[in-house]
Design an enzyme around this catalytic site. Structure first.
Site, PDB file in Angstrom:
ATOM      1  N   ASP A  94     -40.940 -65.120-102.021  1.00 54.64           N
ATOM      2  CA  ASP A  94     -39.954 -64.180-102.545  1.00 54.64           C
ATOM      3  C   ASP A  94     -40.689 -63.169-103.427  1.00 54.64           C
ATOM      4  OD1 ASP A  94     -37.652 -62.855-103.220  1.00 54.64           O
ATOM      5  OD2 ASP A  94     -36.545 -64.636-103.845  1.00 54.64           O
TER       6      ASP A  94
HETATM    7  C1  BGC Z   1     -34.518 -61.819-103.673  1.00 55.42           C
HETATM    8  C2  BGC Z   1     -34.659 -61.939-102.167  1.00 55.42           C
HETATM    9  C3  BGC Z   1     -34.855 -60.569-101.582  1.00 55.42           C
HETATM   10  C4  BGC Z   1     -36.073 -59.934-102.221  1.00 55.42           C
HETATM   11  C5  BGC Z   1     -36.403 -58.564-101.651  1.00 55.42           C
HETATM   12  C6  BGC Z   1     -35.611 -60.992-104.308  1.00 55.42           C
HETATM   13  O1  BGC Z   1     -35.281 -60.687-105.612  1.00 55.42           O
HETATM   14  O2  BGC Z   1     -34.488 -63.107-104.252  1.00 55.42           O
HETATM   15  O3  BGC Z   1     -33.521 -62.557-101.626  1.00 55.42           O
HETATM   16  O4  BGC Z   1     -34.962 -60.659-100.188  1.00 55.42           O
HETATM   17  O5  BGC Z   1     -35.828 -59.802-103.601  1.00 55.42           O
HETATM   18  O6  BGC Z   1     -35.546 -57.601-102.102  1.00 55.42           O
END
Ligand code: BGC
Length: 724
Positions: A262
């Site tokens: 993530d």
């Molecule tokens: C989130 C993810 C997301 C990623 C990209 C993160 O803060 O937890 O679910 O896909 O950001 O935007």
């Protein structure tokens, strides 16, 4: 802007030869790369321009973009969030036309994999048309914490329902030649301290709950990628969790895709690479670019074998080939009208009628007072990286995460306008609900009062309690005191408390209902659509009923992936173990406000003629099939969701093992045939290792709407085992 592989390029590189298998093509591609090129492919830097600025040419402006390898004909790999549509970070596309699907929790309430698949197709088609290769969709975390700010991005508290619907949504996205992700692997159950918390849980309950949801989603949807969570699991960072990544995901489940971190969730080079992480995402948010130069050094020094780096790149390219991203031609222009209809039909099917004294459907001649909830502006949506903001949305700045403003966004589908359109000629007033006396006056002057209340939730924050806040409970009480025929419409990210429940005539849970939410609400209130949604999550009577009544204080910890990591702590999920949600309530003998699976209709159903069969399939699986007759005993057509719960011998809780939606006309009967998922009522046996049915008597209960079972049966099963 469109980025696709061209046919001209296809002629010049062996790996682009479509006559070869995807395995051979991926191998040829990896073999042709230099070390630096391999390293460049295992990172995905963020690609969102600062507010008000445009992205560089060729970059769409989204969660991430990995530069291509032009000499081999690989173009830039661009990716975007999320499950509910195409996110528009920092309003990079001011005239965005993306469709906002209803929240995933609303989708869960439909109990309908076909709607999930159609929603996925909508997202995939719009993503492909914009030039994206990867959709960061497929939220499959189980709802363990009803106060979690991201519950609206997840499907339910049940592993089977979550797995089936997430899998179908992923399948829909990938049918459009866009690679889908499933996330956030695993036990990423709350936002409070999400980047430092450790989710403590033993293997057996973990396998039987959160992992089972992912396992089913991955089997059904075959996502090209899995995203790890921000959290630690049993003290180990999700992106370094060798047991989960290498052992369970890539080993037991033989997952062929790639694992991405993530954004801000990578913490090491060698540890992560050797545990099974294949790609570092949103590199700017991590403390270091671990999979950049440090990974190249580790490979040169032999600390990460070249074969492991090759495996990382192979998995990425192979997944892009299998999903058809590499070979896709010019995607069709999306049919936005059809997409809006999918959003509306989904919302209509996932709205849950929780209470009704007969005031609904609305009498066409009744004078209406519509009150509160910005019902004149639009319908609420959830905040964070999944935020879709189609043209015409109203944004109110609310909070910020990692330098991104998170606005409270209302989609341009006001319930007030939709009710006016559905009820031409009906006298209707609107009061914004800020002054309770004026709202009560408006309610008193009408035949029926429709009060819209809201609970805004967002990524990065949990709600501190399940109250509606802003004295909306006081508003409902004031309106209900002025008009006995008060209908409450709840727009929420998850369960809320309803202290006024006994004083109102009807309650409708509409979640975050998406681009056409207003129309869907009007369709259910006026009776054009007979409500058929069923709760995918238990509504507690009080937070004291929860396994962890008190949440960690958010001010003492870090929830922002860009922030300095302070306030490490752990959450004990062994308290409920695999008895997540409704199973906890049953185990503890607690009566919630509304149970999982509950939902009323404008008609009624009866069950009869039950058959339960156990047969062995050619694959060696023992298949249990339940067949029953569903009769519509009311006066209008409706959809019933027959739910089969199985309680294994010696267990204190029953589990949802299968379900079917059945559309039945008034007075008609239909047979519903439900094949049960055997892992749901098996136990996980670490010594085996694998799934094992206990020998003994299993209790079956067929439930229509979360009320008392309509039919019961017992089933004698002999032992059956299966690999993990
Ligand atoms: C989130 C993810 C997301 C990623 C990209 C993160 O803060 O937890 O679910 O896909 O950001 O935007």
């Amino acid at each position: 802007m469109l980025i696709v592989m061209t046919d001209a390029a296809a002629g010049t590189h062996a790996w682009l030869d479509r006559e070869r298998s995807s395995e051979e093509r991926a191998r040829l591609f990896v073999d042709a790369l230099t070390l630096d090129e391999k390293i460049a492919l295992v990172s995905a830097p963020m690609a969102v321009p600062p507010p008000g600025e445009q992205p560089p040419p060729g970059v769409i402006g989204s969660a991430a973009a990995t530069p291509g390898i032009p000499r081999l004909g690989l173009v830039m790999i661009q990716e975007t969030d999320a499950s509910l549509g195409i996110c528009n970070p920092n309003n990079v596309r001011p005239d965005d036309t993306s469709t906002a699907l209803p929240s995933s929790l609303l989708l869960g309430a439909t109990f309908d994999p076909e709607l999930a698949r159609r929603g996925g197709e909508v997202v995939g088609a719009e993503s492909a048309a914009m030039g994206f290769a990867i959709q960061l969709a497929g939220g499959a975390n189980l709802i363990r914490e009803p106060r979690c700010g991201r519950n609206f991005e997840y499907i339910s508290e049940d592993p089977l329902l979550t797995g089936l619907l997430a899998g179908a949504a992923i399948e829909g996205i990938q049918s459009q030649n866009v690679l889908s992700t499933t996330k956030h692997f695993a036990v990423n159950a709350q936002e409070t301290g999400r980047v430092v918390v450790s989710s403590e849980i033993s293997e057996v309950p973990l396998r039987e709950s959160d992992l089972l949801a992912f396992e089913i989603a991955i089997e059904r949807g075959r996502p090209g990628s899995v995203m790890t969570g921000y959290n630690r699991i049993n003290g180990v960072q999700a992106s370094e969790q060798e047991f989960l990544l290498d052992h369970v995901l890539k080993g037991d489940w033989a997952y062929p895709g790639f694992v991405m971190s993530d954004w801000g969730g990578a913490h090491s080079t060698e540890r992560a690479a050797m545990a099974g992480l294949d790609r570092q995402s949103g590199t700017q948010l991590d403390r270091e670019h671990y999979f950049g130069e440090p990974l190249a050094d580790a490979v040169r020094q032999g600390n990460v074998p070249t074969e492991r780096l090759d495996d990382m790149v192979y998995r990425i390219v192979h997944a892009l080939l299998v999903v058809g991203v590499v070979d896709r031609g010019k995607p069709a222009e999306p049919d936005l009208d059809t997409h809006q209809s999918v959003a509306q039909v989904t919302a209509e099917q996932g709205i849950v009628l929780l209470r009704n004294d007969g005031t609904l459907p609305l009498d066409r001649n009744a004078r209406l007072a519509v009150i509160g909830g910005h019902a004149d502006i639009g319908v609420l949506s959830g905040g964070g990286s999944s935020q879709v903001s189609p043209r015409g949305s109203t944004r109110i700045d609310a909070t910020s995460i990692a330098g991104f403003t998170i606005p409270k966004t209302y989609h341009p589908s006001p319930p007030l306008a939709a009710l006016k359109a559905a009820l031409p000629g009906t006298s209707m007033t609107f009061d914004d609900g800020t002054d309770h006396d004026s709202a009560a006056l408006a309610a008193g002057a009408a035949d029926v009062a429709v009060v819209v209340v809201e609970q805004w939730t967002s990524e990065g924050h949990d709600v501190s309690d399940l109250g509606l806040g802003a004295d909306q409970d006081g508003l409902v009480a004031a309106v209900a005191a002025a008009n006995a025929r008060t209908v409450v419409v709840v727009e929420s990210g998850g369960p809320v408390l309803m202290p006024w429940l006994e004083d109102v005539a009807a309650v409708v849970e509409v979640w975050y209902p998406g681009s056409r939410g207003g129309e869907a609400i009007a369709a259910v209130l006026t009776g054009r659509v007979c409500p058929s949604g069923r709760l995918p999550v238990t509504f507690p009577a009080t937070v004291e009923q929860l396994p962890r009544p008190r949440m960690h204080d958010p001010s003492t910890t870090t929830s922002n992936p860009g922030g300095e990591r302070v306030g490490h702590f752990s959450e004990d999920y062994d308290i409920e173990g695999s008895d997540v949600g409704y199973r906890w309530y049953e185990r503890e003998g607690l009566t919630p406000l509304f149970p999982f699976g509950f939902g009323l209709s404008y008609t009624s159903f009866a069950y009869s003629d039950l058959d339960v069969d156990v047969a062995a399939t050619s694959a060696g699986v023992r298949e249990v099939t339940v067949t029953l007759t569903v009769t519509n005993t009311g006066e209008r057509e409706g959809i019933d969701t027959a739910q089969v719960y199985v309680r294994p011998p010696g267990q204190r809780s029953a589990r949802l093992a299968g379900f079917a939606r059945v559309k039945v006309g008034p007075g008609e009967s239909r047979r519903a045939c439900i094949t049960l998922e055997p892992r749901v009522f098996a136990g996980y046996d670490v010594a085996l290792p694998g799934w094992r049915w206990q020998v003994g008597t299993y209790q079956l209960a067929m439930v229509a709407d979360g009320h008392a079972p309509a039919l019961r049966a017992t089933l004698e099963l002999s032992e059956w085992t299966s690999a993990p």
